[in-house]
Structure formats: C-alpha cells, structure tokens
Design an enzyme around this catalytic site. Structure first.
Site, PDB file in Angstrom:
ATOM      1  N   TYR A 194      20.466 -54.194   3.421  1.00 10.77           N
ATOM      2  CA  TYR A 194      21.297 -55.204   2.781  1.00 10.77           C
ATOM      3  C   TYR A 194      20.533 -56.500   2.524  1.00 10.77           C
ATOM      4  CZ  TYR A 194      26.024 -53.342   2.390  1.00 10.77           C
ATOM      5  OH  TYR A 194      27.125 -52.653   1.992  1.00 10.77           O
ATOM      6  N   GLU A 251      33.302 -40.339   8.747  1.00  5.44           N
ATOM      7  CA  GLU A 251      31.943 -40.286   8.178  1.00  5.44           C
ATOM      8  C   GLU A 251      31.004 -39.705   9.238  1.00  5.44           C
ATOM      9  OE1 GLU A 251      30.357 -44.135   7.291  1.00  5.44           O
ATOM     10  OE2 GLU A 251      28.840 -43.375   5.898  1.00  5.44           O
ATOM     11  N   HIS A 272      37.486 -46.665   6.795  1.00  4.53           N
ATOM     12  CA  HIS A 272      36.395 -45.702   6.853  1.00  4.53           C
ATOM     13  C   HIS A 272      36.737 -44.762   7.993  1.00  4.53           C
ATOM     14  CE1 HIS A 272      34.168 -48.333   4.300  1.00  4.53           C
ATOM     15  NE2 HIS A 272      33.050 -47.658   4.433  1.00  4.53           N
ATOM     16  N   HIS A 312      31.790 -51.416  -1.732  1.00  8.49           N
ATOM     17  CA  HIS A 312      31.672 -52.704  -1.043  1.00  8.49           C
ATOM     18  C   HIS A 312      31.165 -53.761  -2.010  1.00  8.49           C
ATOM     19  CE1 HIS A 312      32.526 -50.856   2.802  1.00  8.49           C
ATOM     20  NE2 HIS A 312      31.861 -49.827   2.340  1.00  8.49           N
ATOM     21  N   HIS A 335      35.610 -41.191   3.206  1.00  9.74           N
ATOM     22  CA  HIS A 335      34.670 -40.213   3.777  1.00  9.74           C
ATOM     23  C   HIS A 335      35.324 -38.902   4.247  1.00  9.74           C
ATOM     24  CE1 HIS A 335      31.199 -42.593   3.147  1.00  9.74           C
ATOM     25  NE2 HIS A 335      31.634 -43.593   3.889  1.00  9.74           N
TER      26      HIS A 335
END
Lengths: 640, 640
Positions: free
Chosen positions: B271, B469, B466, B197, B488
């Site tokens: 973050y 996961e 994604h 990312h 993932h």
C-alpha cells in the site's frame, strides 16, 4: 551483474557429460552429431532465403567445423520518413526486362523470353528438391531416434529445473534491476502483436458499434449488387430480417465459446456476423461493391487505438489479393500476406476473400496445384521485376513483411511428401497435398523472390506460417527447415527433439493461449510458461480479437491473463515483449529505437535495459544457458 | 419457456428421499430439522437489523410452521434527484433530543439523560446476548454433526451434477433467448464492483500518472508538516531520494506478485508507493496536510472512468473517519465504511487512516475494546439523533450504504466467543478478540442503529464483512448469523453444511479470484465456478485494482479472465452481473431501472431479460432448484 548468482557449470569432461545425461558415450555422440546436422540444415535454408539464424549458434557450428563466421544482415523495409507519402508511386524502380516463369512449382527468373524458353535461369539459387527431401528424411529419422529422444528430453528437463533454480536465486535481484531502471516499465515497453488476422483484428463490440454507425449514416447507400440489381444497406439488412438497431454482441455471434472447442468448422462460421456471409462481405472484405471501404475504416480505427496506446504494434495478416486496405498506413502496423492452404476442402480459417480464393481444385477453379502457386507468386515476381507497370502491387509489397500459411492443421491430408510426390503441375486430383508439400513450395518461391528483391535493394520477406497448432509433428519439422518464425507451436510439447532444436536455433514462436483455450487446449495446460522457462523464444499474440477477447485492448488482455494465470514476473513479461519485437518485422531503425542500438548482438550486450526493461541478469542467464547447451553439442561431436 | 427441458423431479415420498440421499430415515429427519432451525436463526437476525432474507425461503419456513408470510422492504437511500445538491445541509431533520450511551459494547438510545442514568432505553430491540451465544453454539454443533454433513454434502454434489445436466440440455436454448433479446448484451448489462477499497481503486499506472502530474503542477506546494516545519512536494520527494520523473510502475512497487502469496504482511506493505508511507499519506489518505485533496481527485477520476463506461458501478470502502472524499459524488459510486479489526496487532490490511485508527490497545490509544466500539458508533448515533449539529457526518451517512469488517483472517486470535467472554469494557488486554466477537458487536450496534434510522425514515445500513478469505470456519458461521452479504467466502469449500445454508438463504458472495490468486488461492482452484454452478449467489469484484489488475478497466478484466479460465457462457456472465446489482446497495429506484420493475420478486417473474440479458430458462432452473431443496427440508421436518 555483480549480484547475479551464477549457476555453477556442470563438469565439461565428455564422459561425465554422457553419464550426467544417463546415456552411454556412444548414444551421447550419436545424439550430438544428429543435432549438429539438424542445426546446419536449418542454417542452410535460412541463409538461402535471407531469413534469420542466431549468431551464437552459427559461431558454435563454425567452431565444430573449425571454420570462422561472418554475419549478414537482413534487408528490412525502412519506415517512410516523416511527411513522406508512403504510397508515392513516382520513384518506383525501373523495369529489369526479366521474364518470370513457373517450372515444377517454383518460379524462375530469366534474362529474357529466349532464355526462359531454353530454361536458362539467372543465378538465383533455389533449394534443390532432392536435397531438401534428403534433409527432411534425415530429420524425420532424427526426431524418432531413441537415444536422441532420451538425450533431448533430459536436456529439456534440465533447462526447466535450471530456470526454476535461477528464479529462486535471482528473482529479487532481477526485480531490483528493474526498479532502478528509470522511465521504463512493462506499460511503456514496446510490444508487437505478432499474430493477428486483419479480418478479426477488431473486438466484437467494436464491430457491433461500427455496423450500427454505418447504418445510421449509410442506410440508403448501394452496398451490394445481386444479379445486376443494386442493393442498399437498408435492403440488405431487410433481406436478412434484422435491423442494426436491435443487434447485440449476442446476435452478432462472432465470439468463440464452449461450442468451438475442438470444432474448427464451427469456429470458421463465427467469421460471419449474425451467421450471414453477406455481412462478412460488406464489413470484413476488401473486394466488394464498396471497394473494401468499411473494412479499411475498421482497420484504421484499430490502428488509431494502437497509436493512442503508443507502445503497442500489430502485424495484421491479409489475404494476398486484398490490396485496398493497404491504403491504411500506420506506423503501428506492419502487413503480412496469409496464404490459406485451400487447394481443396470446404472449411477454411481466416480466408477473407473467398471470391478471390475460390481457386480450389474442388470447385474446378484451377486445373492443378501448380497453377494455384503461379496465381499467387507470379504477380509478385512481375511487380518486383517491373514495379512501374504494377504500381499498386509494388507499393503494397513495400509494406509487406512476410508470408503466412493458414488453415486447420488438425485435418489430415493422407499425403506424404517424398521424392515420388507428383510435381505441382501434376497434382490435379481433388485431394489437398500435405502441409509439408505446401510449405516446401511456398518456401522455395519466397527464397527465389527474396534473392531477386535483395539484388534490387528491395525489402525481402520472411516466412511465418501457422505451425504446430494441431496435426502431425511433421508440420513443425517442415517449419524448422523453412520458417523464419512460427505461430502457435503447441505440438512442440510432443517432440523433445524438435523442442530442443527450436531452443538451440531460438526460433521465435508467437503463442496465443486465449485462442488455443477456445479451440485446442485449455488455458492452464498451455505450454507457454514451460517453453518460456526452458528458454524457447516465445511472444504473446491475439490471433483473433473479434473471436477471443473481451476488452478494448486485446493485446493487454492477452498479457494480463498470462501474467495472472502463469504468475509471470515483470521481468518475464518484459522479456516476452522484447521477444515480440525481435520476432516482428519492424525495421532495423524501429528495432534499434525500441530495443537499443545493439539489439542484433546476442546476450546481455544486445540488451538495453533502459529500452526493454529486461534485467541484464536474465539476459546473462539466457545467453549462458544457450552457450552451455551448444557447447555440449560441440564436445559430443568433437569427442569422436 | 416452452423450449426449456425441465429436469424431472425426483420422487417426493419421504422414505425414498432418505434413501436417495443414502442416509437413514432418522438421519434425514435430524438433518432437515437442523437445517430448518439454522434458517430460522438467520431469518431472525436479518429481520432484526432490516437486512435481506429471501422471500422464497421465508415462505417455506412459514409453511413448515403452518403460518403465513408478510414481506417487508428495506429502506435504501434514493439517489439525489437531477440538479439537486447531494451535499445540501439545509433540510436536515431536527434533533430528537435522545441520548445515546454504550453499555456492554452496545449503544442504547434513551429518551433523555435521566432515562439513560437509570438504563431505561427506548424500545429498539437489540440481539439478546445469551440467545445469540445459544444460537451460535447450536450452529457450531450443526456444522460438525455427521449426518448433516453427509446430507448437505450429497445435496451439494447433486446440485452440481444437476447444473451440469441443465447446461448440456439447455445451453443452446439459453443462448437463443439471449440472441433474440434486442439491445442488451453482456457489455451493456449493469455490473457493480461489489468489493473494492477506495485506497486501491485506481490501477497502478493511474496512480503513477497522477503522481507525475501532481508533481508537474504542484512541486512548490506545501503538502506536509514535519515537526512544525512546512515541507513542499519537491522537498518531500528529495527526502525520499527520488524524482517523480524517473518513477515507474516497477519502482512504485504497489502491485502484488509471487512474493505476496500467503504473505498478507508483504501485501500490506504494497500500500506504500515506493515503500514510503509518506506517499501513501499524501496520495491515498483523507487526513493529511492537503485535506485529502489528491485522494479525492484520484477517486473522482476513477468515478469519471466508470461514468464513461456507463454500465459499471462501484461501492468503494472507506475508513470511517474519512469524510472529505465523500465530496466525491458520482451516480456510479456508493460508499461503504470499512472497520479494520485492529484493536491489537501491527499488520493491518486496507487501513488508510492509520492516524485516526491508531486506536490500538497495543499502542495504548484506547483503554479497552468497548472504548473502540464507542469511538466508532457513538458519533454515528449522535448524528442520527441530531443531524443538524453534525451536518457533515449526517450528509456523509446519507451516502453510506453499509459497513465492512476487514483484516487478515488467517491470523488466529486464540479467543473463543462464549457466555464467559469478557464484556467489551472488560477487554483490556493487548490480545485481539476473536472474529466472532468483533462481528457480534458490530452487528448489534448496526441493528440498533438501523432501527433508530428506520424510525426516522433515514437510510439503513447493511453489514457486509470480509469473510471466509482465510482462517477458521467460524467466521462464515458468524456472518451467516449477522451479515447481509459477504466478500470472498472461499472457505465455504471446507464446510458442506455452511455452503448448503448459504445456498438456501441465497447470501450474496462478492468473489475476487484475481485477489485470491495473489494472496490465498491459485486462480484455477478458485471455487467461484463451483459455487456458481451449485446456485450460490456469486458476484465478481476487484478488491484492489492497484495491486491486482493490469488494464484500464479492472472490473472488465476480472470478468474477462473469469470468462476465459472458467469458460463462462454469456448467460453465466450476465447472471453474475445481475447478482452484483442485487448484492449491491444501489437504491430501489436504480435497481428497478437496471434489473426491471419486479426485481424484488424471486424466480423468472423477477427477471426482465430486456434489462439483464439473463435467460428466463436459467431463472426458472435456479428457482425450481431452490424450491426443490427447500421442499426436501419441509418434507424432512414434517415427516416427524
């Protein structure tokens, strides 16, 4: 420390202590007395050789004896002052005129030759052979004694659970302390690579690039002599049927892999690039046709990387006769001498100078084991007595901080060190003596040497053997008696008594889980985390970046992997970094700068969080825990 | 390949096949037919959207059907030629005059407004809603079907054992191939960070240094507007009661730790540097007072590190409205757009542009789910139809290679996608629709978009969500139908049927074991090694270096740790590197350069060992193994 949630002390009434440990009162006392005597044994041998023993433990021992305690400092080499030439031979001390001679494997110092002939040595106490054997036999019995095994096993289990509770209660508070600590974080905490072999201190890619570069520049240079004929680098590579341009990390083949697990012999072979000992001679040895120039250059490059990284230091280990690379001076390096246990036997780890060290009995280079000891230590004694006539070695010794003992510990010798063991000069068989025998004689010589050097105001040496990587538990017992600190220590897993003793005496252990992962023990099974939680003093080290690591920063790789696999907190990592500085032979000046002025004090007082980034809560926990365990011993001994 | 020890084929008589799998003949046929249909379903949806499906698998499917097979290539963006400005807007294609409008959550393209009003769309096939639901329901039944579960479980077990045998027989031969391969080793094999990312692509130390540096230079610069008042950087930091000079990695607090395990919400909070969203706005976002200048600079620095490392590439994922950082052009970067599944719900992973993406129903920014889809896709369609009137977005799209779908998969939506599900414009409740619902509408729009772009000769996009996961197994089922490749895939552990289907269709899986280790699964339990051994196509990726990594080379750290913990051989590591290039959206030109001219061919033919350092023995093993499994299906279906 207001926010620190203290773990309430268990009741200190002696009978309840015994029952809390689920042992009878008699067994409890027996165990405590045994542990107490073990502690005094280590203390004695540490003092004798000017090695370290924790002040806290000494204080408790004196309390038990009803005496008082005085601290003595180690003499460690100070780094050269800015602008001063570290290799200046002008100001070497004068000749004392003493004579050094070996007797029964130990070097004695005499006033003069006449005194030597009559064996009237100067008063430099050396360990008494019979007492040492006695002490050793006591410890051998202790680590096998049922009640003591139960007691120490239970204490260690307790220490583990206690740390887990501490973590749950105080983890966030520790983190808070670190967050409020300005400037300092894990990246700019000083960390020392406490166990790294000079011959493998570069990573595989670095070595590859160096070889390629050297060929581009020096193809026509004479780098070797074969039967009197000069051989250029080009000719050397031609004779190996390869061209450096085609070389890759794969064909270089110095990295340990699945094939090396439990195969020390295969691992040793990895020291030869492309399987060619000629290339090892050329690039990773000090004694060759080019005077070790390439080896020195590679080490200089490694040192320069460390200097760039700024907070990383290393203590490369070098075979004793290798003096040239010491021209490599860097504030980020401290040198150590490694002595391979290779009196006999073909496969030897970490021996760069086969030629110098082909003093194996097996090849008839030495008549007996005593001669080998003499070859190692006599020059060092002579350089200490008369530095000016051995200027190179004298200067080198100023930069040497300790001795290591290296070899494959998993090889069984079959010999048992005891009063009936032959004296070194009588050991003329091809068989290798036992680990303990080696260790005893190394220790005894270092002890005398340190006293002589201390008398002269020179730097002394610490004994820091490879120990407990594999093999018999007696290795760890011998090191408990003689070593300032050790490398590996994996086998402490196997003896609760020794593990507990290593905890009580806070013996630093340089662990290398990536090395172990390739040789003796899978990563996830490494006891590093367990030892750390229990309060043993562990540091992280790389051992052989050339064989084990992938990245440009092997020490950071070692820390990063441990952090990820063991889920270490920042406080854990900074504590391990701090341990590495303490364990290292950095000078007092440097340690004060890296850890804070009071670093010699134990407990939170000795910690400067602004320098170390270790939470005071953690320091208080560690100190309190150590004192608690020592107090138990005191109560157990006194209850009699 | 003479030295390769082939594993002898099991007998291919159908009844013995059934018994070898310990299933009845009926069950064997049932399973094979189910698997066959599943493969055709994926093939159909991959073709529709110009995504990839393995040629070998297609060939077997055609053989089963008695037909023949034609290959079609993907259109991928070519890198700009040397010296050409990648952001030149002069040569943009002309306006087609088409009209794009959304109907039932999918954008249709019409000749003109009149056609749009009558809903007479151009012939750009889009997945049929009812068929899709049918196909999905078939797959849902299949993965729960007893005999198929047994059959696929046994086949996977067999694949595992077969690889272990292969390894024991051929490991040394593979290594020999690599040693004889000049120039190329693991270090100079190309590797792509397939899942990273942009907002967390720098490591924590890098971000810290950048913040400190920016303050030294720009303290007086206006970086923020608060209620119309200009705020300088100095004032901003003062309002947070901190000075960058004191900042450390600890106080920055962006690294995942023990606290984040199983806590996606806590992870998201990481973050924010120092817990302050103001700093995230300033340093890690594209839409702020300084036009994302700092964020762009940081990414440029990361790109420059990759360029220095030379053999490392990355595909950073960026939220869709973030156009400015695309001025960051680097041959080592390929951009992806990530679309957070945040129609509803407060905690969102990987969303840099809260402001742009505050289009949550929960906050009443959009009236219904359909509007959100329109906001995302309509501008992209318009820029495709008339690039000149959307020059910035058009140029940006030339550098975009795919779409991602991101959010915490462990949150359960409670909604089940079926024929009775509300249409997107009817979805006006605050509840989030299911993962499958999201995926379907994203896929459908990308499919139509790709057809339009392909018609115009523009680059098409891959869908790379994604997936797996955490959360329900249906996520992996939806991706099996729609995604070119996934990130993932951990939950493939839980469904043997899906795992086997992912193997047969060779769907690339970007795995990030260090990320998982901090969030969902301890390192040693990661299925990466197991998947790799069975022949699933896995690559290694970092996900979020800021949160998970320690060193300056996060991708190398990821590889090094996997190599150490899983004891990967060089051949394994190079195979994983090769997989990462295949999975990536590097152009045909680049892939030919990195992997060899024939990289589109499957099996050893497609491998150029001089480029990839993957042994031909390994390639032969993989190819032979895939063909063997496909052949089993063929036999099972045909036996009817």
């Amino acid at each position: 420390l207001d926010s620190y949630i203290f773990l309430k002390h268990w009741p200190l009434c002696v009978t309840s202590l015994a029952s809390a440990n689920q042992v009878t009162m008699d067994d409890f006392e027996l165990s405590c007395k045994g542990v107490y005597r073990a502690l005094t044994i280590r203390e004695k041998y540490m003092r004798l050789a000017y090695q370290r023993f924790p002040l806290t433990t000494s204080e408790y021992l004196r309390e038990i004896e009803g005496g008082s305690f005085k601290t003595e400092d180690l003499v460690q080499p100070a780094p050269p002052k800015q602008g001063e030439d570290p290799f200046d031979t002008k100001n070497l001390p004068k000749d004392l005129g003493y004579v050094a001679r070996m007797k029964d494997g130990v070097i004695y110092v005499y006033k003069d030759a006449a005194a030597a002939d009559k064996h009237q040595p100067k008063d430099l106490p050396c360990p008494d052979y019979d007492t040492f054997i006695d002490d050793m036999n006591f410890l051998i019995a202790l680590i096998a004694q049922g009640p003591t095994k139960t007691y120490t096993h239970r204490r260690l289990k307790f220490l583990m659970s206690k740390f887990n509770v501490h973590e749950m209660l105080n983890e966030m508070e520790e983190m808070k302390e670190l967050k409020l600590n300005p400037h300092r974080d894990f990246y700019n905490c000083r960390k020392v690579d406490t166990h790294i072999h000079a011959a493998a201190c570069m990573n595989q890619k670095h070595l590859l690039r160096f070889i390629k570069r050297s060929y581009r520049v020096d193809a026509e240079r004479v780098v070797h002599k074969l039967n009197g004929k000069e051989v250029t680098m080009k000719e050397l590579f031609e004779s190996l049927h390869l061209h450096p341009y085609d070389l890759t990390v794969d064909s270089l083949d110095v990295h340990a892999g699945r094939q090396t697990f439990q195969r020390f012999d295969k691992f040793n072979a990895k020291y030869n690039p492309v399987g060619a000992s000629e290339l090892r001679d050329l690039y990773m040895k000090t004694e060759n046709h080019i005077g070790g120039e390439y080896f020195a250059t590679i080490i200089k490059e490694v040192a320069s990387d460390l200097e760039d990284a700024k907070y990383q230091y290393a203590e490369p280990r070098l075979s004793i006769y290798g003096c040239n690379p010491t021209e490599v001076f860097s504030p980020n390096l401290k040198w150590m001498i490694q002595i391979p246990r290779i009196y006999s036997g073909p496969s030897v780890r970490h021996v760069e100078n086969n030629k110098s060290f082909d003093i194996f009995r097996g090849r008839n280079f030495v008549p007996h084991f005593g001669k080998m000891l003499e070859n190692i230590f006599l020059p060092v004694f002579n350089a200490t007595i008369d530095p000016q006539s051995h200027p190179e070695l004298s200067i080198f010794l100023q930069h040497v901080t300790g001795f290591d003992s290296v070899d494959d510990e998993s090889k069984h010798s079959g010999h048992m060190f005891c009063t009936k063991s032959p004296k070194p000069q009588e050991w003329d068989v091809g068989k290798n003596p036992s680990y303990t025998y080696y260790i005893y004689y190394m220790y005894a010589n270092i002890a005398v040497l340190n006293q002589l050097r201390r008398e002269r105001g020179m730097n002394t040496f610490t004994f820091r053997p490879h120990c407990g990587e594999a093999g018999a538990i007696t290795h760890l017992l011998a090191a408990f008696m003689t070593a300032d600190n050790i490398s590996h220590g994996l086998n402490l897993k196997k003896s609760p008594v020794l593990q507990y003793l290593y905890f009580l005496t806070q013996i630093p252990i340089a662990m290398s889980p990536l090395s172990n992962n390739s040789l003796f023990l899978e990563y996830a099974k490494n006891p590093l985390l367990e030892f750390h939680k229990k309060g043993l003093v562990v540091s992280l080290s790389t051992d052989d970046p050339m064989q084990f690591h992938y990245t440009k920063e092997p020490l950071m790789e070692e820390y990063a992997i441990a952090a990820q696999v063991f889920k270490l907190s920042t406080c854990d990592m900074c504590e391990i970094s701090r341990n590495s500085v303490l364990q290292s032979a950095m000078s007092h000046e440097e340690k004060s700068h890296f850890l804070g002025q009071n670093y010699l004090k134990e407990g939170p007082e000795g910690n400067d969080i602004r320098k170390t980034n270790v939470a005071q809560i953690r320091m208080a926990y560690r100190y309190e825990t150590l004192c608690y365990e020592l107090n138990l011993i005191k109560e157990g001994v006194k209850s009699d």
